[in-house]
Design an enzyme around this catalytic site. Structure first.
Site, PDB file in Angstrom:
ATOM      1  N   LYS A  81       0.760  -0.936   0.425  1.00 30.30           N
ATOM      2  CA  LYS A  81       0.358  -0.441   0.192  1.00 30.30           C
ATOM      3  C   LYS A  81       0.706   1.505   0.080  1.00 30.30           C
ATOM      4  CE  LYS A  81      -3.883   2.221   2.364  1.00 30.30           C
ATOM      5  NZ  LYS A  81      -4.991   2.055   3.530  1.00 30.30           N
ATOM      6  N   SER A 156      -9.909   2.126   2.841  1.00 27.87           N
ATOM      7  CA  SER A 156      -9.453   2.427   1.762  1.00 27.87           C
ATOM      8  C   SER A 156      -7.767   1.656   1.371  1.00 27.87           C
ATOM      9  CB  SER A 156      -8.479   4.005   2.597  1.00 27.87           C
ATOM     10  OG  SER A 156      -7.665   2.842   4.074  1.00 27.87           O
ATOM     11  N   SER A 180      -9.776  -0.792   6.354  1.00 23.65           N
ATOM     12  CA  SER A 180      -9.499  -0.958   5.519  1.00 23.65           C
ATOM     13  C   SER A 180      -8.745  -1.117   4.846  1.00 23.65           C
ATOM     14  CB  SER A 180      -8.721   0.472   5.370  1.00 23.65           C
ATOM     15  OG  SER A 180      -9.597   2.368   5.418  1.00 23.65           O
TER      16      SER A 180
HETATM   17  N1  GLN Z   1     -13.451   3.678   5.475  1.00 24.95           N
HETATM   18  C1  GLN Z   1     -12.566   4.396   6.830  1.00 24.95           C
HETATM   19  C2  GLN Z   1     -12.264   5.940   6.912  1.00 24.95           C
HETATM   20  O1  GLN Z   1     -12.733   6.622   5.908  1.00 24.95           O
HETATM   21  C3  GLN Z   1     -11.183   3.837   7.124  1.00 24.95           C
HETATM   22  C4  GLN Z   1     -10.330   4.358   7.070  1.00 24.95           C
HETATM   23  C5  GLN Z   1      -9.194   3.064   6.937  1.00 24.95           C
HETATM   24  O2  GLN Z   1      -9.450   1.975   7.800  1.00 24.95           O
HETATM   25  N2  GLN Z   1      -8.235   3.718   6.833  1.00 24.95           N
HETATM   26  O3  GLN Z   1     -11.822   6.602   7.495  1.00 24.95           O
END
Ligand code: GLN
Length: 516
Positions: A81, A156, A180
């Protein structure tokens, strides 16, 4: 064993490279060719390191021929990532703010992957600064879900999930602040593990919300996640939150029978809002666990419904503080003096006394102007929204009402888990309320996007581990995810239970019908 490396599991690849049945070079070439053919459609990789990967692979092959020792991931292609620092590749966090940034060091996880002789093939796309649940917040374009390219892969870590689902790499690294890893794994039909907070070093992970962030593996199966976790987990003196507990031999604990294992089922998970097809898939997964000898018991998490408001206060507060460093001076994109993004007179910034001011007069000094313009140009809309929400909630007069209160609710949510784990070993349920949703469906409605995380944020708030894996498909051919959550440091149980599930089912072996 099939001769096509794309069809092999990570466990099979490292065994074949070790025995000489497959060269790391042939394996790496096969995945790089697959990336070259599919990335135009999926946009899962922000950068591909063909040259570096092949050099690494040929080094592994040379050492094997010379009879020298090889690391536990020797020859295994891995996508990382783009939130993890890599000294030899750009690290952008999918933000214009960090476009072209080359970190001076490797993240600890990247260093461990290299020490294990993995072959890093490139950096995967993501929501900007890991803020989002659909990968549509990337400054470099969304990722398409390999199962239906008109749909989002989740986020994400959407690039990492799509990359594994589409056989662009057998393993990818993701990060999980509120879901995410687990949510995109669920929407792309792969297995993704969010370890216990502190199990994997976060040094060199670009910080989003430091009390929630955790790095973990994404792969087709629990066995491949176990192999990867063994290589990346463990204490790092460079991360003060990293745990000192020894790393178990996860791969050796996969085949323990589940007889007598108690799995909790939270009735509230099945309330209105859960798609009926997803509910059916999840109930069928509980039935598979019963078949494996586990028992299923109703448990309560009475404060879990406060998870979304609690998370969406704490995460933006920490983000607003973490992202303060991107000011164009210390880090990040720097606006040209007076140039580029000049506000229009009358429409631009208002001076402190309220009168309309042209762009120059609106700033108290050229330095403040540079900060403001750099941040205005470098950050995308969702990141700005989070910074503003967090700054507001932390400001004098609001801190107690919002941030301090959210911290108190967080403790209640954590206590719910501790209480539930008195009577069950694991908690099972959905990962997200629906299967993959169409690209664009939620981009205009931040609240709808935040609600996507309702089943995942509580594990981060409590600091416990969770895994998600496919447990069926919708009538439209989209994967359905199942989530297991465990007490702190029970990764071996999460991986063991998932591996046993995967010994009876083949959902995780299905490949998307991707036309490329
Ligand atoms: N969808 C969640 C957010 O927007 C989780 C994001 C994540 O785990 N990095 O914060």
């Amino acid at each position: 064993m099939p001769s096509d490396p794309l069809q092999l599991s990570a466990v099979e690849i490292v065994a074949a490279v070790r025995s000489g049945d497959l060269t790391a070079t042939a394996c790496t070439e096969a995945f790089l060719d697959r990336i070259a053919r599919t990335n135009g459609t999926l946009n899962a990789f922000l950068c591909v390191d063909r040259e570096g990967a092949l050099a690494r692979a040929s080094d592994v092959d040379a050492r094997r021929r010379a009879g020298r020792p090889l690391g536990p991931l020797a020859g295994l292609p891995v996508g990382v990532k783009d939130a993890l620092c890599t000294a030899d590749l750009p690290t952008t966090c999918a933000s214009k703010m960090l476009a072209g940034y080359r970190p001076p060091y490797d993240a600890e996880v990247v260093a461990r992957l290299r020490r294990a002789d993995a072959v890093i093939v490139g950096k995967t796309n993501m929501d900007e600064f890991a803020m989002g649940g659909s990968n549509e917040n990337s400054a470099f374009g969304p990722v398409a879900n390999p199962w239906d390219t008109s749909r989002a892969p989740g986020g994400s870590s959407g690039g990492s999930a799509a990359c594994v689902a589409a056989d662009m790499a057998p393993v990818a690294i993701g990060s999980d602040t509120g879901g995410s890893i687990r949510q995109p794994a669920g929407l792309c039909g792969i297995t993704g593990l969010k370890p216990t907070y502190g199990r994997v070093s976060r040094r060199g992970l670009v910080a989003f919300a430091s009390s929630l962030d955790q790095i973990g593996p994404m792969a087709r199966s629990a066995a491949d996640c176990a192999l990867t976790l063994e290589a990346i987990a463990g204490h790092d003196p460079g991360d003060s939150t990293s745990l000192t507990d020894a790393v178990p031999d996860y791969s050796r604990m996969l085949d323990k029978p589940l007889t007598g294992l108690r799995i909790g089922r939270v009735p509230e998970h099945f309330a209105a809002g859960l798609d009926p097809e997803v509910a059916r898939g999840v109930e069928e997964a509980f039935a598979v666990f019963r078949e494996l000898g586990a028992t299923v018991h109703d448990v309560r998490l009475p404060h879990a419904h406060h998870g979304i408001p609690t998370y969406y206060l704490i995460a933006p507060c920490e983000a607003s503080s973490n992202l303060a460093r991107y000011d164009g001076a210390h880090y990040g994109h720097r606006a040209e003096p007076g140039g580029g993004h000049r506000a229009e007179p009358g429409k631009g910034h208002r001076a402190a006394d309220g009168r309309d001011a042209d762009a120059t007069a609106a700033f108290e000094s050229p330095l403040v102007e540079m900060y403001c313009r750099s941040r205005a140009e470098g950050f995308g809309p969702e990141v700005k929204r989070r910074i503003m929400l967090g700054t507001y909630a932390l400001s004098a007069g609001y801190y107690d009402a919002y941030y301090a209160k959210a911290l108190r609710v967080r403790r209640l949510i954590r206590q719910d888990y501790l209480d539930a784990f008195e009577s069950v070993d694991l908690i099972g349920g959905p990962v997200s309320a629906t299967a993959a949703f169409p690209l664009g469906e939620k981009t205009g409605d931040p609240l709808a996007m935040y609600l996507v995380d309702m089943y995942t944020v509580t594990a981060n708030l409590a600091g416990v581990g969770g895994i998600s894996f496919p447990c069926g498909f919708t009538a439209g051919g989209l994967p359905i995810g199942f989530q297991l959550q465990a007490p702190a440091l029970a990764e071996s149980l999460l991986l063991n239970a998932t591996d046993r599930f995967q010994s009876l089912t083949d959902w995780h072996r299905r490949r998307p019908p991707l036309a490329v």
